[in-house]
Design an enzyme around this catalytic site. Structure first.
Site, mmCIF file in Angstrom:
data_model
loop_
_atom_site.group_PDB
_atom_site.id
_atom_site.type_symbol
_atom_site.label_atom_id
_atom_site.label_comp_id
_atom_site.label_asym_id
_atom_site.label_seq_id
_atom_site.Cartn_x
_atom_site.Cartn_y
_atom_site.Cartn_z
ATOM 1 N N LYS A 55 53.017 5.278 69.007
ATOM 2 C CA LYS A 55 52.111 6.420 68.880
ATOM 3 C C LYS A 55 52.883 7.532 68.183
ATOM 4 O O LYS A 55 54.043 7.806 68.518
ATOM 5 C CB LYS A 55 51.665 6.878 70.277
ATOM 6 C CG LYS A 55 50.796 8.135 70.293
ATOM 7 C CD LYS A 55 49.404 7.840 69.749
ATOM 8 C CE LYS A 55 48.479 9.043 69.874
ATOM 9 N NZ LYS A 55 48.059 9.277 71.277
ATOM 10 N N SER A 57 52.365 11.581 66.072
ATOM 11 C CA SER A 57 51.520 12.669 65.592
ATOM 12 C C SER A 57 51.299 12.476 64.098
ATOM 13 O O SER A 57 52.234 12.109 63.374
ATOM 14 C CB SER A 57 52.206 14.020 65.798
ATOM 15 O OG SER A 57 52.444 14.284 67.144
ATOM 16 N N THR A 113 51.099 17.381 64.738
ATOM 17 C CA THR A 113 49.832 17.872 64.211
ATOM 18 C C THR A 113 49.612 19.318 64.634
ATOM 19 O O THR A 113 49.109 20.134 63.859
ATOM 20 C CB THR A 113 48.680 16.990 64.716
ATOM 21 O OG1 THR A 113 48.973 15.627 64.402
ATOM 22 C CG2 THR A 113 47.362 17.389 64.079
ATOM 23 N N ALA A 114 49.994 19.631 65.865
ATOM 24 C CA ALA A 114 49.831 20.999 66.365
ATOM 25 C C ALA A 114 50.559 21.997 65.469
ATOM 26 O O ALA A 114 50.037 23.085 65.181
ATOM 27 C CB ALA A 114 50.352 21.093 67.798
ATOM 28 N N HIS A 154 47.033 18.401 74.808
ATOM 29 C CA HIS A 154 46.847 17.465 75.917
ATOM 30 C C HIS A 154 46.194 18.135 77.128
ATOM 31 O O HIS A 154 45.313 18.972 76.990
ATOM 32 C CB HIS A 154 48.177 16.803 76.291
ATOM 33 C CG HIS A 154 48.767 15.967 75.193
ATOM 34 N ND1 HIS A 154 47.998 15.291 74.283
ATOM 35 C CD2 HIS A 154 50.055 15.704 74.859
ATOM 36 C CE1 HIS A 154 48.785 14.642 73.445
ATOM 37 N NE2 HIS A 154 50.028 14.882 73.766
#
Length: 283
Positions: A55, A57, A113-114, A154
């Site tokens: 996983k 980002s 991404t944030a 999250h």
């Protein structure tokens, strides 16, 4: 055939991968050596090429396209799912005289991404520090500096108000209004040197794992609850409802377009970068 597989202990990831890693579906000859880590660590490991499947980002994707492709299943995209900019005290970012550089901003990882979505909304911001996502609320609450902001992701989206924190802007909403696309938060990266037939099979297995999880939902398997011990079950379900959706089963055409737009914005912000936009495995 064994592969290393990394994802976060967050409910959306454990919900997605439970059936796969705990053999609730038939995985054939495939076995997975699983590592659970926070997304910032997984992103760095992807840069280092440490895991076969991980996983990540989408913020780190431009840095790993030489080594990895992205699967169609297992990711997190959607609308209304983006990071929030928050503070310990009310701040009006639209007020005359507001200057983002008067503040220190805690961001959940550099290659996330944030971070890119924050930079899209505040391209001139300079005073950024990078922390693990679950440390940011505490950082704001314990800071003696009134000029401190934080970007949360999250489950913190569901808990910040209970802790007396204030939302300044929904960075995902900013992205959606600017681009019209769903927010590309994270995807499943897989090593390019794995044969195409195996890439496709692993993609299908993750899809089956998600479908199995949904077929038993709203039941929460022990694999989800044991990794979210400090979280109430209703918050776990909110988390799953928000981040696991049709885009997780198959990213689809508009999901791919969202990722492509994301890469274009990255290239605009990093003019020296030229990225191969052919990032997904072949169906």
């Amino acid at each position: 055939m064994k592969f290393t597989l990394g994802f976060s202990p967050c409910p959306n990831d454990t919900f997605i991968f439970d059936a796969l890693v705990n053999k609730k579906i038939d995985t054939g000859d495939f076995e997975f050596d699983v590592v659970l880590e926070d997304v910032q660590t997984l992103n760095q490991w992807a840069i280092d090429g440490k895991l076969d499947i991980s996983k990540i980002s989408y913020g780190v994707l431009p840095l790993i396209v030489q080594q990895y492709k992205i699967l169609h299943s297992g990711g997190a995209l959607g609308k209304g799912v983006g990071p929030l900019l928050i503070s310990a005290n009310p701040v009006d970012i639209n007020a005359e005289g507001f200057n983002i550089n008067d503040y220190t901003i805690a961001i959940p990882g550099e290659h996330t991404t944030a971070h890119l979505l924050f930079s899209l909304a505040f391209p001139g911001a300079k005073n950024k520090i990078f922390k693990i996502f679950h440390e940011i609320e505490g950082f704001l609450l314990n800071s003696t500096d009134q000029k401190t902001l934080g970007v949360i992701i999250h489950e913190n989206r569901f808990t910040y108000q209970q802790k007396g924190l204030y939302k300044l802007i929904d960075l995902g909403d900013f992205w959606e209004k600017k681009t019209g696309y769903p927010i590309p938060l994270g995807g499943i990266a897989i090593k390019k040197n794995i044969s195409p037939a195996i890439l496709t099979k692993i993609d299908q297995l993750i899809q089956q794992s998600i479908e199995y999880a949904f077929s038993n939902y709203p039941y929460l398997p022990e694999y989800v609850t044991c990794h979210s011990q400090e979280m109430e079950e209703n918050v776990m379900r909110q988390h799953i409802d928000l981040y696991v959706n049709n885009y997780s089963v198959d990213i689809g055409k508009d999901g791919k377009e969202a990722v492509n737009e994301f890469l274009h914005i990255y290239e605009h912000n990093n003019p020296v970068s030229s990225i191969d936009h052919n990032v997904f495995i072949q169906h």
